[in-house]
Design a protein around this motif. Structure first.
Motif, PDB file in Angstrom:
ATOM      1  N   ALA A 278       0.828  -1.205   0.000  1.00 27.61           N
ATOM      2  CA  ALA A 278       0.000   0.000   0.000  1.00 27.61           C
ATOM      3  C   ALA A 278       0.865   1.258   0.000  1.00 27.61           C
ATOM      4  O   ALA A 278       1.965   1.273   0.562  1.00 27.61           O
ATOM      5  N   TYR A 279       0.363   2.308  -0.614  1.00 28.05           N
ATOM      6  CA  TYR A 279       1.007   3.624  -0.545  1.00 28.05           C
ATOM      7  C   TYR A 279       0.523   4.302   0.729  1.00 28.05           C
ATOM      8  O   TYR A 279      -0.664   4.242   1.059  1.00 28.05           O
ATOM      9  N   VAL A 280       1.443   4.954   1.445  1.00 27.80           N
ATOM     10  CA  VAL A 280       1.123   5.387   2.807  1.00 27.80           C
ATOM     11  C   VAL A 280       1.343   6.879   2.999  1.00 27.80           C
ATOM     12  O   VAL A 280       2.227   7.496   2.399  1.00 27.80           O
ATOM     13  N   TYR A 281       0.506   7.429   3.880  1.00 26.25           N
ATOM     14  CA  TYR A 281       0.494   8.863   4.141  1.00 26.25           C
ATOM     15  C   TYR A 281       0.068   9.062   5.590  1.00 26.25           C
ATOM     16  O   TYR A 281      -0.724   8.279   6.127  1.00 26.25           O
ATOM     17  N   GLY A 282       0.612  10.095   6.241  1.00 26.51           N
ATOM     18  CA  GLY A 282       0.241  10.298   7.635  1.00 26.51           C
ATOM     19  C   GLY A 282       0.355  11.740   8.076  1.00 26.51           C
ATOM     20  O   GLY A 282       0.961  12.576   7.401  1.00 26.51           O
ATOM     21  N   THR A 283      -0.275  12.016   9.224  1.00 25.87           N
ATOM     22  CA  THR A 283      -0.158  13.322   9.860  1.00 25.87           C
ATOM     23  C   THR A 283       0.044  13.130  11.353  1.00 25.87           C
ATOM     24  O   THR A 283      -0.314  12.092  11.912  1.00 25.87           O
ATOM     25  N   ASP A 284       0.602  14.134  11.996  1.00 31.83           N
ATOM     26  CA  ASP A 284       0.760  14.118  13.445  1.00 31.83           C
ATOM     27  C   ASP A 284       0.902  15.562  13.917  1.00 31.83           C
ATOM     28  O   ASP A 284       1.422  16.419  13.190  1.00 31.83           O
ATOM     29  N   ILE A 285       0.449  15.836  15.129  1.00 28.81           N
ATOM     30  CA  ILE A 285       0.501  17.193  15.672  1.00 28.81           C
ATOM     31  C   ILE A 285       1.896  17.550  16.186  1.00 28.81           C
ATOM     32  O   ILE A 285       2.224  18.719  16.366  1.00 28.81           O
ATOM     33  N   ASP A 286       2.740  16.532  16.405  1.00 30.08           N
ATOM     34  CA  ASP A 286       4.074  16.746  16.974  1.00 30.08           C
ATOM     35  C   ASP A 286       5.080  17.056  15.860  1.00 30.08           C
ATOM     36  O   ASP A 286       5.486  16.175  15.101  1.00 30.08           O
ATOM     37  N   TYR A 287       5.514  18.307  15.795  1.00 31.16           N
ATOM     38  CA  TYR A 287       6.449  18.756  14.746  1.00 31.16           C
ATOM     39  C   TYR A 287       7.763  17.981  14.810  1.00 31.16           C
ATOM     40  O   TYR A 287       8.296  17.548  13.793  1.00 31.16           O
ATOM     41  N   ASN A 288       8.289  17.800  16.013  1.00 26.29           N
ATOM     42  CA  ASN A 288       9.578  17.119  16.153  1.00 26.29           C
ATOM     43  C   ASN A 288       9.515  15.673  15.676  1.00 26.29           C
ATOM     44  O   ASN A 288      10.454  15.174  15.058  1.00 26.29           O
ATOM     45  N   THR A 289       8.406  14.991  15.972  1.00 27.69           N
ATOM     46  CA  THR A 289       8.275  13.602  15.539  1.00 27.69           C
ATOM     47  C   THR A 289       8.184  13.509  14.022  1.00 27.69           C
ATOM     48  O   THR A 289       8.852  12.676  13.399  1.00 27.69           O
ATOM     49  N   VAL A 290       7.371  14.371  13.416  1.00 23.34           N
ATOM     50  CA  VAL A 290       7.208  14.340  11.964  1.00 23.34           C
ATOM     51  C   VAL A 290       8.534  14.606  11.256  1.00 23.34           C
ATOM     52  O   VAL A 290       8.858  13.959  10.250  1.00 23.34           O
ATOM     53  N   HIS A 291       9.343  15.503  11.807  1.00 24.17           N
ATOM     54  CA  HIS A 291      10.600  15.883  11.153  1.00 24.17           C
ATOM     55  C   HIS A 291      11.821  15.153  11.716  1.00 24.17           C
ATOM     56  O   HIS A 291      12.943  15.398  11.271  1.00 24.17           O
TER      57      HIS A 291
END
Length: 355
Positions: free
Chosen positions: A238-251
């Protein structure tokens, strides 16, 4: 105990962990591959031995290519509560179904599997010798047999009160093993980028199976964290995509979660995790976003929404807003602490694990 010859009966040997998730996983995978879980299926609660009616061996093999809750599946030839019942059942099994695997040009071996009891080698040999009435014409090959047969004995679930005789005895032809090795090969202990709430690899694959994730699906995780669910979904194509409120975790910034490591390295991020397993081509993107304030237009964008919501203090507010705004068209269905929102007309599958 004769088995109806009109049915394709299979014995599923289940793993003894994540017991509450085993049945939903098997139901989802049967549905995914064209089977159907009916009330006639014999699942014995916490027991590792389940008898299933499956339309074909191909569906049984496809099931085992995905499941992490099951260890092995066997074509069931006989079943009884005593050796005598087992032998009677085997004698009633259609010979024409046995012959393709017992002819003189074939090789085979017989294995003994016991649950909750250990047998001596002498006891195992005795059980194998008792099957001499079966029309085996091939040669025994213990290293590379063409066909493997198993006697499986169930001595119950209580290790402190092991009965002298088994509760149930099964005999069957081994078909395939499940994907239990994924739990070790994708272990978070070996993963490049992890956090304090990184999901166990086994649970990630179970949730992807509950969501019926398949090749070329687009899967979204609105609480992506370090991307464990994206990794599992990408493993299934599967092609995957996500979001999260934590800037440090995402980056991939800030303090590290590993012992003896103060700060995260320059390439510790979700994309690096997919790259580690050769899955980077399935990575779409991850964004910083507050899931309680959805930014999506109306319409269907994803084949499955799978997430692990572990923010207890925000659970009520975030969950209610998500259900009202993002998943308004979806029917809710609860099962213990695991909540599955099956597909409706918009064909979106939502899986939420509330930690």
């Amino acid at each position: 105990m004769a088995l109806p010859s009109s049915l394709n009966r299979y014995l599923l040997l289940m793993a003894q962990e994540h017991l509450e998730f085993r049945l939903p996983e098997i139901k989802s995978l049967l549905s995914l591959f064209g089977g159907q879980f009916t009330s006639s299926q014999e699942t014995y609660g916490k027991s590792p031995f389940w008898i299933l009616s499956i339309p074909s061996e191909d569906i049984a093999r496809n099931l085992m290519k995905r499941t992490v809750c099951a260890k092995s599946i066997f074509e069931l030839w006989g079943h009884g509560k005593s050796p005598e019942e087992l032998y009677s059942s085997l004698k009633n099994y259609p010979v024409e179904k046995m012959v393709p695997f017992l002819h003189s040009d074939s090789t085979y071996k017989i294995k003994i599997h016991t649950f909750n009891k250990t047998l001596t080698q002498e006891e195992k040999v005795k059980r194998i010798d008792a099957l001499e009435f079966l029309p085996f014409e091939g040669k025994v090959n213990l290293k590379k047999p063409q066909h493997i047969f198993s006697v499986l004995e169930d001595y119950g679930l209580d290790p402190n009160h092991i009965p002298e005789n088994p509760h149930n005895i099964y005999f069957g032809r081994w078909i395939a093993d499940g994907q239990r090795e994924l739990i070790e090969s994708y272990s978070v202990k070996k993963r490049h980028f992890i956090g304090n709430t990184s999901m166990d690899a086994g649970l990630s694959f179970i949730m992807a199976n509950h969501g019926k994730v398949k090749e070329n699906d687009i899967v979204f995780d609105p609480f992506v964290g370090t991307g464990g669910l994206l990794v599992a979904s990408a493993h299934f194509g599967a092609y995957v995509y996500g979001t999260d409120i934590d800037y440090n975790t995402v980056h991939g910034l800030g303090k590290a979660s590993r012992k003896n490591q103060k700060w995260r390295g320059p390439d510790e991020n979700i994309r690096a995790n997919l790259r580690q397993y050769g899955l980077e081509k399935y990575y779409l993107d991850v964004l910083v976003s507050d899931a309680s304030k959805p930014s999506w237009r109306k319409g269907t964008f994803f084949d499955a929404i799978i997430t692990d919501l572990s923010i207890r203090e925000l659970l009520s507010e975030v969950k209610s807003k998500m259900v009202i705004t993002c998943w308004k068209a979806l029917r809710k269905e609860a099962e213990d602490d695991f909540k599955r929102i099956p597909s409706t007309d918009n064909k979106v599958k939502c899986i939420m694990n509330v930690a």
